[in-house]
Scaffold this motif. Structure first.
Motif, PDB file in Angstrom:
ATOM      1  N   GLY A 160     -34.001 -11.053  -7.163  1.00 19.11           N
ATOM      2  CA  GLY A 160     -34.326 -11.291  -6.163  1.00 19.11           C
ATOM      3  C   GLY A 160     -33.664 -10.062  -5.629  1.00 19.11           C
ATOM      4  O   GLY A 160     -33.192  -9.224  -4.498  1.00 19.11           O
ATOM      5  N   HIS A 161     -33.156  -9.432  -6.847  1.00 15.60           N
ATOM      6  CA  HIS A 161     -31.564  -8.256  -7.107  1.00 15.60           C
ATOM      7  C   HIS A 161     -32.822  -6.971  -7.390  1.00 15.60           C
ATOM      8  O   HIS A 161     -32.824  -6.048  -7.715  1.00 15.60           O
ATOM      9  CB  HIS A 161     -30.834  -8.303  -7.454  1.00 15.60           C
ATOM     10  CG  HIS A 161     -30.005  -9.370  -6.857  1.00 15.60           C
ATOM     11  ND1 HIS A 161     -29.182  -9.085  -5.209  1.00 15.60           N
ATOM     12  CD2 HIS A 161     -29.751 -10.336  -7.362  1.00 15.60           C
ATOM     13  CE1 HIS A 161     -28.350 -10.278  -5.460  1.00 15.60           C
ATOM     14  NE2 HIS A 161     -28.846 -11.219  -6.034  1.00 15.60           N
ATOM     15  N   LEU A 162     -33.583  -7.741  -7.941  1.00 15.08           N
ATOM     16  CA  LEU A 162     -35.167  -5.952  -8.150  1.00 15.08           C
ATOM     17  C   LEU A 162     -34.460  -4.896  -6.593  1.00 15.08           C
ATOM     18  O   LEU A 162     -34.788  -5.464  -5.743  1.00 15.08           O
ATOM     19  CB  LEU A 162     -36.605  -6.710  -7.870  1.00 15.08           C
ATOM     20  CG  LEU A 162     -36.446  -7.363  -9.378  1.00 15.08           C
ATOM     21  CD1 LEU A 162     -37.903  -8.116  -9.294  1.00 15.08           C
ATOM     22  CD2 LEU A 162     -37.016  -6.017 -10.335  1.00 15.08           C
ATOM     23  N   LEU A 170     -26.743  -2.793   2.057  1.00 12.29           N
ATOM     24  CA  LEU A 170     -26.185  -3.112   1.466  1.00 12.29           C
ATOM     25  C   LEU A 170     -25.936  -4.349   0.818  1.00 12.29           C
ATOM     26  O   LEU A 170     -25.738  -5.373   1.364  1.00 12.29           O
ATOM     27  CB  LEU A 170     -24.404  -2.969   1.501  1.00 12.29           C
ATOM     28  CG  LEU A 170     -23.896  -2.918  -0.068  1.00 12.29           C
ATOM     29  CD1 LEU A 170     -24.305  -1.685  -0.794  1.00 12.29           C
ATOM     30  CD2 LEU A 170     -22.680  -2.341   0.227  1.00 12.29           C
ATOM     31  N   CYS A 171     -26.034  -5.059  -0.066  1.00 11.86           N
ATOM     32  CA  CYS A 171     -25.971  -6.623  -1.038  1.00 11.86           C
ATOM     33  C   CYS A 171     -25.169  -6.841  -1.264  1.00 11.86           C
ATOM     34  O   CYS A 171     -24.006  -6.038  -1.493  1.00 11.86           O
ATOM     35  CB  CYS A 171     -27.549  -6.358  -2.414  1.00 11.86           C
ATOM     36  SG  CYS A 171     -27.395  -8.404  -3.361  1.00 11.86           S
ATOM     37  N   GLU A 172     -24.649  -8.074  -1.698  1.00 17.35           N
ATOM     38  CA  GLU A 172     -23.299  -8.741  -2.274  1.00 17.35           C
ATOM     39  C   GLU A 172     -23.748  -8.444  -4.011  1.00 17.35           C
ATOM     40  O   GLU A 172     -22.118  -8.208  -4.094  1.00 17.35           O
ATOM     41  CB  GLU A 172     -23.696 -10.025  -1.996  1.00 17.35           C
ATOM     42  CG  GLU A 172     -23.845 -11.309  -0.613  1.00 17.35           C
ATOM     43  CD  GLU A 172     -24.155 -12.488  -0.453  1.00 17.35           C
ATOM     44  OE1 GLU A 172     -22.735 -12.677  -0.013  1.00 17.35           O
ATOM     45  OE2 GLU A 172     -24.239 -12.687  -0.735  1.00 17.35           O
ATOM     46  N   CYS A 173     -24.646  -8.101  -4.202  1.00 17.51           N
ATOM     47  CA  CYS A 173     -24.514  -8.156  -5.668  1.00 17.51           C
ATOM     48  C   CYS A 173     -23.841  -5.991  -5.803  1.00 17.51           C
ATOM     49  O   CYS A 173     -23.088  -6.059  -6.927  1.00 17.51           O
ATOM     50  CB  CYS A 173     -25.761  -8.303  -6.171  1.00 17.51           C
ATOM     51  SG  CYS A 173     -26.861  -6.431  -6.168  1.00 17.51           S
ATOM     52  N   GLY A 174     -23.797  -5.358  -4.433  1.00 22.69           N
ATOM     53  CA  GLY A 174     -22.609  -4.388  -4.480  1.00 22.69           C
ATOM     54  C   GLY A 174     -24.108  -3.431  -4.408  1.00 22.69           C
ATOM     55  O   GLY A 174     -23.999  -2.322  -4.729  1.00 22.69           O
ATOM     56  N   GLY A 177     -30.753  -2.472  -0.414  1.00 26.72           N
ATOM     57  CA  GLY A 177     -32.670  -2.726  -0.452  1.00 26.72           C
ATOM     58  C   GLY A 177     -32.780  -3.900  -1.852  1.00 26.72           C
ATOM     59  O   GLY A 177     -34.093  -3.230  -2.783  1.00 26.72           O
ATOM     60  N   CYS A 178     -32.096  -4.177  -1.751  1.00 32.13           N
ATOM     61  CA  CYS A 178     -32.998  -5.749  -2.547  1.00 32.13           C
ATOM     62  C   CYS A 178     -33.508  -6.964  -2.261  1.00 32.13           C
ATOM     63  O   CYS A 178     -34.446  -7.025  -1.002  1.00 32.13           O
ATOM     64  CB  CYS A 178     -31.717  -6.398  -3.573  1.00 32.13           C
ATOM     65  SG  CYS A 178     -30.222  -5.919  -3.970  1.00 32.13           S
ATOM     66  N   PHE A 179     -34.548  -7.136  -3.284  1.00 32.94           N
ATOM     67  CA  PHE A 179     -36.181  -7.498  -2.986  1.00 32.94           C
ATOM     68  C   PHE A 179     -36.062  -8.805  -2.178  1.00 32.94           C
ATOM     69  O   PHE A 179     -35.874  -9.332  -1.290  1.00 32.94           O
ATOM     70  CB  PHE A 179     -36.541  -8.133  -4.535  1.00 32.94           C
ATOM     71  CG  PHE A 179     -37.967  -9.217  -4.159  1.00 32.94           C
ATOM     72  CD1 PHE A 179     -38.888  -8.473  -2.972  1.00 32.94           C
ATOM     73  CD2 PHE A 179     -38.418 -10.129  -4.772  1.00 32.94           C
ATOM     74  CE1 PHE A 179     -40.408  -8.673  -2.612  1.00 32.94           C
ATOM     75  CE2 PHE A 179     -39.503 -10.785  -4.687  1.00 32.94           C
ATOM     76  CZ  PHE A 179     -39.963  -9.987  -3.433  1.00 32.94           C
ATOM     77  N   TRP A 180     -34.746  -9.750  -2.278  1.00 35.28           N
ATOM     78  CA  TRP A 180     -34.247 -11.228  -2.036  1.00 35.28           C
ATOM     79  C   TRP A 180     -33.926 -10.932   0.275  1.00 35.28           C
ATOM     80  O   TRP A 180     -34.562 -11.444   0.650  1.00 35.28           O
ATOM     81  CB  TRP A 180     -33.678 -12.107  -2.257  1.00 35.28           C
ATOM     82  CG  TRP A 180     -32.041 -11.436  -1.650  1.00 35.28           C
ATOM     83  CD1 TRP A 180     -31.062 -10.764  -2.310  1.00 35.28           C
ATOM     84  CD2 TRP A 180     -30.991 -11.821  -0.531  1.00 35.28           C
ATOM     85  NE1 TRP A 180     -30.326 -10.740  -1.645  1.00 35.28           N
ATOM     86  CE2 TRP A 180     -30.161 -10.736  -0.446  1.00 35.28           C
ATOM     87  CE3 TRP A 180     -31.177 -11.853   0.722  1.00 35.28           C
ATOM     88  CZ2 TRP A 180     -28.843 -11.012   0.148  1.00 35.28           C
ATOM     89  CZ3 TRP A 180     -29.993 -12.495   1.342  1.00 35.28           C
ATOM     90  CH2 TRP A 180     -28.701 -12.072   0.852  1.00 35.28           C
ATOM     91  N   GLN A 181     -33.490  -9.737   0.431  1.00 34.29           N
ATOM     92  CA  GLN A 181     -33.378  -9.597   1.430  1.00 34.29           C
ATOM     93  C   GLN A 181     -34.648  -9.160   2.600  1.00 34.29           C
ATOM     94  O   GLN A 181     -34.262  -9.589   4.127  1.00 34.29           O
ATOM     95  CB  GLN A 181     -32.662  -7.831   1.977  1.00 34.29           C
ATOM     96  CG  GLN A 181     -31.248  -8.087   0.716  1.00 34.29           C
ATOM     97  CD  GLN A 181     -31.059  -6.660   0.748  1.00 34.29           C
ATOM     98  OE1 GLN A 181     -31.228  -5.593   1.027  1.00 34.29           O
ATOM     99  NE2 GLN A 181     -28.868  -6.517   1.243  1.00 34.29           N
TER     100      GLN A 181
HETATM  101 ZN    ZN Z   1     -28.802  -7.277  -4.498  1.00 31.81          ZN
END
Ligand code: ZN
Length: 320
Positions: A160-162, A170-174, A177-181
């Motif tokens: 999901g964070h590819l 901006l993703c929660e992972c830091g 543009g992560c895949f899961w979004q």
């Molecule tokens: Zn992410």
């Protein structure tokens, strides 16, 4: 006996040999701690076992594998993960450990499902299995030779964070543009709701796929192709024997698997595409529970906790 809970929606009691004695689940994520502990209590009551027969608990949570008991929770992930790991300001493992008065081992929830399907599901004969978890996000677990591959940061399988979009949110992972979004079941449900002017649930996807509703099947297959485009790179890199799709989606998981197959056939060398099996899982919500049992065996957790023998109800006497 092992008590397992995953992500605030599922609790169960399972023997270390994988026999599920009880499973209770909620269609929605529950707010911990009270609601999740109540789910645990219901599972124990349903199993009709004495509390003294419970040897340990396995807790499935999103984020990095956190493989430790209550005494040493180990490093936590970023702040976004603390909302899963901390229940009312305390580590979830501590809360469950105090409730049961037993050791608690945490594992990534997608990893638990992957281990369950890889050890007890229809892909059990495969040496390298990638299981894709979808109902509560977009994640995956990788099982090689019957054991989880966690990686150096214990984040292996976080598909999901590819990264897919330089200009993405901006993703929660830091990262950004992560895949899961853009590619997740919750995102698909939201898109369908907008397009059809009514709410959609995971159960609706299951029912629509089972009934052969062409519009929904088309959306699910397209979702599978989007997933498959990323999974195709994984197939080239690791040459797995099996790709298994989250079977808690019911009939929808078969359609998504078809979409993944289309993309893998298109984006990988023919020899690799022909050799990898792509299918729905077969265990449903039991995948997490059986994964907890497999974890106990593969990591020798009963030995670690001083319970080298398997105690409790003899196999085959589960309540109906
Ligand atoms: Zn992410």
């Amino acid at each position: 006996m092992v008590v397992a809970a995953a992500h605030g929606f599922l609790a169960g009691v399972v023997r270390p040999d994988g026999e599920v004695l009880a499973a209770v689940h909620s269609t929605a994520n529950l707010t911990p701690p009270a609601a999740v502990l109540e789910l645990l209590n219901r599972a124990i009551a349903q199993a009709e076992i004495s509390a003294r027969h419970i040897e340990l608990a396995v807790l499935g949570l999103p984020g990095p594998s956190l493989f430790a008991g209550t005494a040493g929770p180990g490093p936590l992930g970023g702040s976004h993960l603390r909302r899963f790991r901390d229940w009312a300001g305390r580590p979830a493992a501590d809360v469950v450990g105090e409730h049961l008065n037993r050791p608690v081992f945490c594992e990534n929830d997608a990893n638990l499902a992957a281990l369950g399907e890889a050890v007890y599901g229809e892909s059990a004969a495969a040496d390298t299995v990638l299981h894709v978890s979808l109902t509560h996000g977009t994640g995956a677990g990788l099982v090689i030779g019957g054991k989880l591959h966690r990686g150096g940061s214990r984040l292996a399988g976080e598909i999901g964070h590819l990264h897919v979009d330089d200009g993405g949110q901006l993703c929660e992972c830091g990262a950004r543009g992560c895949f899961w979004q853009t590619t997740s079941i919750p995102a698909l449900l939201s898109e369908l709701a907008t397009a059809h002017g009514r709410t959609f649930s995971v159960s609706d996807l299951d029912a629509a796929a089972a009934a052969g509703e062409l519009e929904i099947i088309r959306a699910l297959r397209g979702f599978g192709r989007s997933l498959g485009r990323r999974i195709a790179d994984f197939v080239v890199f690791l040459d797995p024997q099996a790709i298994v799709v989250d079977s808690t989606l019911g009939a929808a998981s078969h359609v998504i698997a078809d979409g993944i197959r289309e993309a893998v056939d298109q984006y990988t060398p023919p020899q690799l595409a022909a050799s990898v099996q792509i299918s729905s899982g077969s265990l449903g919500v039991s995948a997490h529970l059986k994964g907890a049992a497999a974890l106990v065996r593969t990591e020798n957790l009963l030995v670690d906790t001083g319970h080298a023998s398997v105690a409790g109800r003899p196999s085959g006497t589960a309540p109906s």
